[in-house]
Design a protein around this motif. Structure first.
Motif, PDB file in Angstrom:
ATOM      1  N   LYS A  31      -9.264   2.241  10.340  1.00 37.02           N
ATOM      2  CA  LYS A  31      -8.727   1.990  11.404  1.00 37.02           C
ATOM      3  C   LYS A  31      -7.707   1.229  11.482  1.00 37.02           C
ATOM      4  O   LYS A  31      -7.295   0.847  12.562  1.00 37.02           O
ATOM      5  N   THR A  32      -8.071   0.442  10.869  1.00 34.90           N
ATOM      6  CA  THR A  32      -7.097  -1.055  11.143  1.00 34.90           C
ATOM      7  C   THR A  32      -5.996  -1.152   9.881  1.00 34.90           C
ATOM      8  O   THR A  32      -4.579  -1.656  10.191  1.00 34.90           O
ATOM      9  N   HIS A  33      -6.063   0.013   9.244  1.00 40.11           N
ATOM     10  CA  HIS A  33      -4.617   0.518   8.052  1.00 40.11           C
ATOM     11  C   HIS A  33      -4.358   1.821   8.518  1.00 40.11           C
ATOM     12  O   HIS A  33      -4.224   3.036   9.793  1.00 40.11           O
ATOM     13  N   SER A  34      -3.101   1.965   8.264  1.00 36.89           N
ATOM     14  CA  SER A  34      -2.060   2.700   8.992  1.00 36.89           C
ATOM     15  C   SER A  34      -2.374   3.910   7.886  1.00 36.89           C
ATOM     16  O   SER A  34      -3.074   4.428   6.697  1.00 36.89           O
ATOM     17  N   SER A  35      -1.981   5.359   8.522  1.00 39.78           N
ATOM     18  CA  SER A  35      -2.838   6.346   8.073  1.00 39.78           C
ATOM     19  C   SER A  35      -1.919   6.747   7.021  1.00 39.78           C
ATOM     20  O   SER A  35      -2.482   7.884   6.515  1.00 39.78           O
ATOM     21  N   SER A 131      -0.012  -6.312   7.117  1.00 39.20           N
ATOM     22  CA  SER A 131       0.442  -7.426   6.336  1.00 39.20           C
ATOM     23  C   SER A 131       0.613  -8.223   4.829  1.00 39.20           C
ATOM     24  O   SER A 131       0.686  -7.231   3.824  1.00 39.20           O
ATOM     25  N   LYS A 132       2.227  -8.889   4.705  1.00 40.49           N
ATOM     26  CA  LYS A 132       2.512  -9.089   3.569  1.00 40.49           C
ATOM     27  C   LYS A 132       1.978  -9.747   2.483  1.00 40.49           C
ATOM     28  O   LYS A 132       0.469 -10.646   2.611  1.00 40.49           O
ATOM     29  N   GLY A 133       1.706  -9.339   0.994  1.00 44.51           N
ATOM     30  CA  GLY A 133       0.477  -9.484   0.573  1.00 44.51           C
ATOM     31  C   GLY A 133      -0.527  -8.275   0.049  1.00 44.51           C
ATOM     32  O   GLY A 133      -1.094  -8.445  -0.983  1.00 44.51           O
ATOM     33  N   ASP A 134      -0.426  -6.844   0.521  1.00 45.23           N
ATOM     34  CA  ASP A 134      -1.635  -6.008   0.648  1.00 45.23           C
ATOM     35  C   ASP A 134      -1.754  -5.028  -0.888  1.00 45.23           C
ATOM     36  O   ASP A 134      -2.733  -5.234  -0.969  1.00 45.23           O
ATOM     37  N   ARG A 135      -0.607  -5.434  -1.173  1.00 45.79           N
ATOM     38  CA  ARG A 135      -0.481  -4.576  -2.489  1.00 45.79           C
ATOM     39  C   ARG A 135      -0.781  -5.464  -3.890  1.00 45.79           C
ATOM     40  O   ARG A 135      -1.450  -4.967  -4.272  1.00 45.79           O
ATOM     41  N   GLN A 136       0.090  -7.352  -3.208  1.00 44.54           N
ATOM     42  CA  GLN A 136      -0.805  -7.947  -3.976  1.00 44.54           C
ATOM     43  C   GLN A 136      -2.223  -7.888  -4.776  1.00 44.54           C
ATOM     44  O   GLN A 136      -2.546  -7.910  -5.716  1.00 44.54           O
ATOM     45  N   GLU A 137      -2.632  -8.064  -3.548  1.00 42.56           N
ATOM     46  CA  GLU A 137      -4.418  -8.274  -3.878  1.00 42.56           C
ATOM     47  C   GLU A 137      -5.166  -7.344  -3.683  1.00 42.56           C
ATOM     48  O   GLU A 137      -6.288  -7.080  -4.423  1.00 42.56           O
TER      49      GLU A 137
END
Length: 266
Positions: A31-35, A131-137
């Motif tokens: 619900k909080t992330h892009s579809s 938010s910036k850094g989601d992929r790195q996380e």
């Protein structure tokens, strides 16, 4: 129509990799992330992407006698855009590059142009960053949980994927690669979940007795590269970080044997 030719793993390897690709980080909430984040798609290495005004056939690009191709994992890569979100860099082996060159040559002969980038790689996740850094996380979580393990020296030279943490069979606790066993022609027009498989072609095994083999370190076996000349081999211990298994062996038909001891050099 935007089409791609994919090199796809064998069925069991496909299922194992799909388990890993179903992983979701702790902070993920649909619900909080892009579809568009974390769509489901099949594991593959893209050989070529091209535009076509008609529905092509795989036979335009490959012979029906094309043989299977081994794929080896080198490292994990976190990208800076959606389609390169998080992937596994694949080794540019002679077999893989020859197959790709053949496909590109046939594309050009049919007045088509390959537009794919970053060849070769295998995407694991597509992610719109809230938010910036989601992929790195996400990459860090895969490493901390040891779903992705890289062996490093002066540079990363190989990677292993542990698919068992997400439900795969026990022998897939350290996948160093896969056998590219089929070619899929895919309509990639639209979003990832709108991609449609148009055609599949199974590739011929490189040897009639080909099968994936996982061996515990130190386990002896006969290597039947040539049926009339069995060669005794003992597996070497892998790096402790890579777990207790050797990479699977292609083109061998191993049989149990008594421990092999090299001849006395005296």
């Amino acid at each position: 129509m935007r089409c791609s030719l994919w090199l796809v793993p064998s069925e069991r390897e496909h299922d194992a990799l799909s388990c890993l690709m179903n992983f979701r980080p702790r902070h993920h909430r649909s619900k909080t992330h892009s579809s568009r984040s974390y769509p489901r798609f099949d594991p593959h290495v893209t050989l070529a992407t091209f535009e076509s005004s008609y529905k092509p056939k795989i036979s335009l690009f490959l012979s029906p006698t094309t043989i299977s191709v081994p794929v080896y994992f080198e490292s994990m890569k976190v990208g800076n855009n959606y389609l390169s979100s998080l992937s596994i860099v694949v080794a540019k082996s002679r077999e893989l590059m020859q197959l790709r060159d053949l496909v590109v040559e046939h594309l050009e002969n049919n007045n088509m142009k390959d537009t794919s980038r970053s060849f070769p790689h295998m995407s694991l996740f597509y992610l719109d960053e809230k938010s910036k850094g989601d992929r790195q996380e996400l990459g860090k979580q895969l490493e901390r949980s040891e779903r992705v393990r890289e062996r490093t020296g002066r540079r990363v030279i190989e990677a292993a994927l542990d698919c068992t943490l997400d439900g795969a069979e026990p022998e897939f606790d350290a996948m160093y690669g896969f056998e590219g066993s089929s070619i899929w022609l895919v309509d990639c027009t639209g979003g990832v979940e709108d991609w449609k498989v148009l055609e599949k072609q199974k590739l011929k095994s490189r040897r009639h007795d080909l099968r994936d083999v996982y061996l515990s370190r130190g386990e002896p076996f006969y290597s039947f590269s040539w049926p009339t000349n069995p060669v005794p081999v003992v597996t070497m211990p892998p790096s402790p970080r890579m777990g207790g298994r050797q990479p699977f062996l292609y083109g061998s038909n191993p049989l149990p044997m008594t421990p092999y001891y090299p001849p006395d050099p005296r």
